[in-house]
Every structure is written in C-alpha cells, then in structure tokens.
Motif scaffolding. Sequence first.
Motif, PDB file in Angstrom:
ATOM      1  N   ALA A 277      -5.332 -20.000 -22.765  1.00  0.00           N
ATOM      2  CA  ALA A 277      -5.979 -19.087 -23.706  1.00  0.00           C
ATOM      3  C   ALA A 277      -7.117 -19.774 -24.449  1.00  0.00           C
ATOM      4  O   ALA A 277      -8.196 -19.188 -24.644  1.00  0.00           O
ATOM      5  N   ARG A 278      -6.906 -21.011 -24.850  1.00  0.00           N
ATOM      6  CA  ARG A 278      -7.946 -21.736 -25.582  1.00  0.00           C
ATOM      7  C   ARG A 278      -9.151 -22.033 -24.704  1.00  0.00           C
ATOM      8  O   ARG A 278     -10.281 -22.146 -25.196  1.00  0.00           O
ATOM      9  N   ASP A 279      -8.921 -22.124 -23.391  1.00  0.00           N
ATOM     10  CA  ASP A 279     -10.000 -22.476 -22.481  1.00  0.00           C
ATOM     11  C   ASP A 279     -10.663 -21.251 -21.873  1.00  0.00           C
ATOM     12  O   ASP A 279     -11.294 -21.324 -20.824  1.00  0.00           O
ATOM     13  N   GLY A 280     -10.506 -20.103 -22.509  1.00  0.00           N
ATOM     14  CA  GLY A 280     -11.166 -18.900 -22.012  1.00  0.00           C
ATOM     15  C   GLY A 280     -12.655 -19.140 -21.849  1.00  0.00           C
ATOM     16  O   GLY A 280     -13.280 -19.851 -22.645  1.00  0.00           O
ATOM     17  N   LEU A 286      -8.930 -20.430 -30.439  1.00  0.00           N
ATOM     18  CA  LEU A 286      -7.632 -19.944 -29.990  1.00  0.00           C
ATOM     19  C   LEU A 286      -7.088 -19.006 -31.059  1.00  0.00           C
ATOM     20  O   LEU A 286      -7.059 -19.342 -32.240  1.00  0.00           O
ATOM     21  N   ILE A 287      -6.662 -17.819 -30.630  1.00  0.00           N
ATOM     22  CA  ILE A 287      -6.104 -16.838 -31.560  1.00  0.00           C
ATOM     23  C   ILE A 287      -4.611 -16.696 -31.299  1.00  0.00           C
ATOM     24  O   ILE A 287      -4.191 -16.450 -30.170  1.00  0.00           O
ATOM     25  N   GLU A 288      -3.809 -16.866 -32.311  1.00  0.00           N
ATOM     26  CA  GLU A 288      -2.370 -16.642 -32.211  1.00  0.00           C
ATOM     27  C   GLU A 288      -2.010 -15.443 -33.073  1.00  0.00           C
ATOM     28  O   GLU A 288      -2.348 -15.402 -34.258  1.00  0.00           O
ATOM     29  N   VAL A 289      -1.347 -14.468 -32.468  1.00  0.00           N
ATOM     30  CA  VAL A 289      -0.940 -13.263 -33.180  1.00  0.00           C
ATOM     31  C   VAL A 289       0.578 -13.226 -33.271  1.00  0.00           C
ATOM     32  O   VAL A 289       1.269 -13.229 -32.249  1.00  0.00           O
ATOM     33  N   ASN A 290       1.096 -13.220 -34.470  1.00  0.00           N
ATOM     34  CA  ASN A 290       2.536 -13.111 -34.709  1.00  0.00           C
ATOM     35  C   ASN A 290       2.854 -11.716 -35.220  1.00  0.00           C
ATOM     36  O   ASN A 290       2.319 -11.292 -36.247  1.00  0.00           O
ATOM     37  N   VAL A 291       3.696 -11.014 -34.475  1.00  0.00           N
ATOM     38  CA  VAL A 291       4.113  -9.666 -34.878  1.00  0.00           C
ATOM     39  C   VAL A 291       5.579  -9.716 -35.285  1.00  0.00           C
ATOM     40  O   VAL A 291       6.431 -10.190 -34.521  1.00  0.00           O
ATOM     41  N   ALA A 292       5.880  -9.255 -36.479  1.00  0.00           N
ATOM     42  CA  ALA A 292       7.252  -9.265 -36.992  1.00  0.00           C
ATOM     43  C   ALA A 292       7.607  -7.856 -37.480  1.00  0.00           C
ATOM     44  O   ALA A 292       6.760  -6.974 -37.597  1.00  0.00           O
ATOM     45  N   GLY A 293       8.898  -7.664 -37.744  1.00  0.00           N
ATOM     46  CA  GLY A 293       9.351  -6.405 -38.316  1.00  0.00           C
ATOM     47  C   GLY A 293       9.328  -5.243 -37.360  1.00  0.00           C
ATOM     48  O   GLY A 293       9.294  -4.079 -37.788  1.00  0.00           O
ATOM     49  N   ALA A 390       1.704 -13.663 -29.360  1.00  0.00           N
ATOM     50  CA  ALA A 390       0.744 -13.555 -28.263  1.00  0.00           C
ATOM     51  C   ALA A 390      -0.438 -14.468 -28.559  1.00  0.00           C
ATOM     52  O   ALA A 390      -0.713 -14.795 -29.723  1.00  0.00           O
ATOM     53  N   TRP A 391      -1.126 -14.885 -27.488  1.00  0.00           N
ATOM     54  CA  TRP A 391      -2.252 -15.803 -27.636  1.00  0.00           C
ATOM     55  C   TRP A 391      -3.476 -15.288 -26.896  1.00  0.00           C
ATOM     56  O   TRP A 391      -3.378 -14.704 -25.817  1.00  0.00           O
ATOM     57  N   GLY A 392      -4.636 -15.501 -27.479  1.00  0.00           N
ATOM     58  CA  GLY A 392      -5.882 -15.126 -26.838  1.00  0.00           C
ATOM     59  C   GLY A 392      -7.008 -15.996 -27.361  1.00  0.00           C
ATOM     60  O   GLY A 392      -6.780 -17.040 -27.974  1.00  0.00           O
ATOM     61  N   CYS A 393      -8.227 -15.559 -27.129  1.00  0.00           N
ATOM     62  CA  CYS A 393      -9.379 -16.333 -27.585  1.00  0.00           C
ATOM     63  C   CYS A 393     -10.471 -15.373 -28.034  1.00  0.00           C
ATOM     64  O   CYS A 393     -10.395 -14.161 -27.819  1.00  0.00           O
ATOM     65  N   ASP A 394     -11.503 -15.922 -28.655  1.00  0.00           N
ATOM     66  CA  ASP A 394     -12.633 -15.095 -29.054  1.00  0.00           C
ATOM     67  C   ASP A 394     -13.501 -14.789 -27.833  1.00  0.00           C
ATOM     68  O   ASP A 394     -13.311 -15.346 -26.753  1.00  0.00           O
ATOM     69  N   LEU A 395     -14.422 -13.883 -27.992  1.00  0.00           N
ATOM     70  CA  LEU A 395     -15.311 -13.471 -26.908  1.00  0.00           C
ATOM     71  C   LEU A 395     -16.737 -13.768 -27.344  1.00  0.00           C
ATOM     72  O   LEU A 395     -17.241 -13.182 -28.298  1.00  0.00           O
ATOM     73  N   SER A 396     -17.369 -14.679 -26.615  1.00  0.00           N
ATOM     74  CA  SER A 396     -18.680 -15.179 -27.037  1.00  0.00           C
ATOM     75  C   SER A 396     -19.787 -14.758 -26.078  1.00  0.00           C
ATOM     76  O   SER A 396     -19.547 -14.206 -25.002  1.00  0.00           O
ATOM     77  N   TYR A 397     -21.031 -15.079 -26.436  1.00  0.00           N
ATOM     78  CA  TYR A 397     -22.163 -14.812 -25.555  1.00  0.00           C
ATOM     79  C   TYR A 397     -22.016 -15.571 -24.237  1.00  0.00           C
ATOM     80  O   TYR A 397     -22.423 -15.091 -23.180  1.00  0.00           O
TER      81      TYR A 397
END
Length: 408
Positions: A277-280, A286-293, A390-397
Amino acid sequence: MQVMTNGNITIVKDGNVTTPIGFTAGGVHCGIKRKRLDLGYVYSDVPATTAGVYTTNLFQAAPLVVTQKSIEIDQKIQAILVNSGNANACTGDQGLQDAYTMQTEFAKILGIKDHYVAVTSTGVIGVPLPMEKIKEGIQQILQEEHSGADLFQKAILTTDTGIKNIAVQLEIDGKIISIGGAAKGSGMIHPNMATMLGFITTDAKIDYSELWDALKQITNQTFNMISVDGDSSTNDMVLVMANGKAENKTLTKEHPSWSLFIEGLKVVSESLAKQIARDGEGATKLIEVNVAGAENVEGARAIGKAIISSNLVKTAIYGTDPNWGRIVCAVGYSGVLIDPNRVSVTIGPYQVVEKGLPSQMDEAEVKKYLEQENIHIYVDLNQGEAAATAWGCDLSYDYVKINASYRT
C-alpha cells in the motif's frame, strides 16, 4: 539484531523467504526487461505443504491455472518460478502451454516432479512470453552468482520502487519456527487481493487443510484490506509453503500454540500488505483506516475499504486537505446500514466529526498533520463492538504519469 514485536514473536532484521530452514532463493536477468532482474525462484529442500489464494478477476492468467492444478495433485510444491515484465495473461492456449513449459524446464533442472513447481508471472497483459529467453534464464538461474533472497525480491518487481520482505520467529514445542515473506505490488491494487504476488515460507509442520484455513483467514484481514487504485489484476496470488523442517509437532487448531502461529502469519502478511500500500505508484503517504463500533466485522471491513478506495479521499490527503466530508461520504455509500447521527471521525489526533456533525477543529493543525507520511483515520460508528483496519495510499500526479506510459 532482532526486534521484539511482543513477548512471543520476533521480527528478524533483514529477514526474508530464506530465513526458515531449508529454503533458498535467487534471481537472474533473462531479457524480458531491458536491464533489471526478471526471473526469480524460491526452492525448498523437501516438498512443502502449500496453500494458495488467487485473484477474483475472471480473466485469470495462465500461470495461476497451472499452479492451482499442480497444488491440487497432492497439496505440495517444492519450488516457485516467477517472471516479471510479462503477465502471460490473455494469451490463450499458447500462454497455457508456455506456463507448463516453464514448469517442466525448471523441474528438470531441479530434478523434481513437474507438479512440484508453481509458476507465476507479472507485467504487461496480452503479450506472449519470450520463451527462448526464459529457457536460457532457467538454465542459468541456479548458478551461485544468481543466488540470494535479495535477487529474488528484485526479480519479481514491476513498477515497485523497492523490495518488500519480512521474517518473524516464534517458539513452538521447544522449536524455533520461522515465517518469511516477499511480495510485489504497486499499481492495480484493490480488494480483493490486487495486482500483487505474495510468497510466504515457513519451516513449521502443518497439514494442508489447517494451512489453507489459516491463509484464507489472514488474507481477509490483510491482503484483502488494501487498495491503491481500484483495479484488480489477472495475476494475483499468495502462496504459503510449509516444509516442516523445524520438526515441531503438527500444527492443528487444537494445538496449544495454534493462535501464536496464526499471529505470526498475520504479522508477516500485514507487513507485506502495508508495504504494498505504501508503495502505490506515485504514492507519497500510507493511509491506515480504523473502523470501530460496527455491528459486524463484514460491515467494518466494507466501510474501511470504501474509504481507502475513494479517489476523492486519496486526492484530498495528497493535497493535505482536511475534507472530512469525503470520508463520511464513503461511509455512506459503502452499502453498510449505519445511523449517520452516531458516526464520529478523527483524522490523526483531531476529531472532525462527532455524532454526524462537524466538530470544531483548527484546520491549519489538521492540514499540518496531513503532511506526514503515515496518516491515520479513525471512524467510530457507535453501533456495535466489531472493528477492522484497511490500508491504502494517496493519489498523486505521478500515478497518472506512470500509468499513462506503462508500456512505453
């Protein structure tokens, strides 16, 4: 030097697929690519119990077909042969024949049964493999100068900016068990699995059914929780080889250390997933999203995937724009029934939404936080006890630049 992750699992510095007993690896340049390494292998001294998970794309590449059929014979393989630069996908009967030829040629060099060789490919779709170059590479690949896990890790890369590897060790039945891993993946990354290849080795002794169950469980928590760009590839595969050379008692769900083994496998898989994910392609964060509840895990996972897959969220984070509206929008279209009036959202240490309404925030402070390389987003649905990450990354030029000229 070794760094402890907790009291029971140790991350091995520079650990890789050859850290477990009985595994070797290597890589060579055979000419598929102009200069870089493009043919790699992993080999076990003995046949290893092997489980795999594969792409959900209906255009499944020829090597995946060959590998799945081979594993089905007796649930064991002894070697993996990987080429990069050419996916051998959408290549018809010729592609299938070429995949079998790769398998046969490498098995002959190793002196093992054909079906003990797994084959896989990654790269451009729809182009026949340059088989004469690959055959020549197979003849050379076992030479000493082509030996080493670092060469294998480089040989499997396409648009990746660097290698991805890890190994951990833990103690079971008085034996040191090692679990090593390598992966490639940078673009066309999206649940489920993405354009990624993952190779995990272990010297643990474990039966096929338990190994497959473990891999499936861990994949749903790790590799299936990453996204880069919303595209799912034709060649995705994760294989786990267990050769039993640590000589522990056979691992089953009833074994007292079963949960420890599962945790070790998760540490390896999660690390590889996050490295991907970090090497997108073109990514800066690197984006980490934690969903709870959430009411259930499936719902938590769906919401996490919706957020990391949102191009609007990804571009906002690239631009350091604390536009929390894009986050709650993704929550809303995830397909999970939620009560918007209970939802809270935090970006890093800054709460931006409370009970569905905007919180008072210092936008300049949040913007400054978004300049970091590791971004954490927390979503609390306040409707249950389930959670997911979940993990993802930013979207750049640069993503557009890389993919606009991928074949040229």
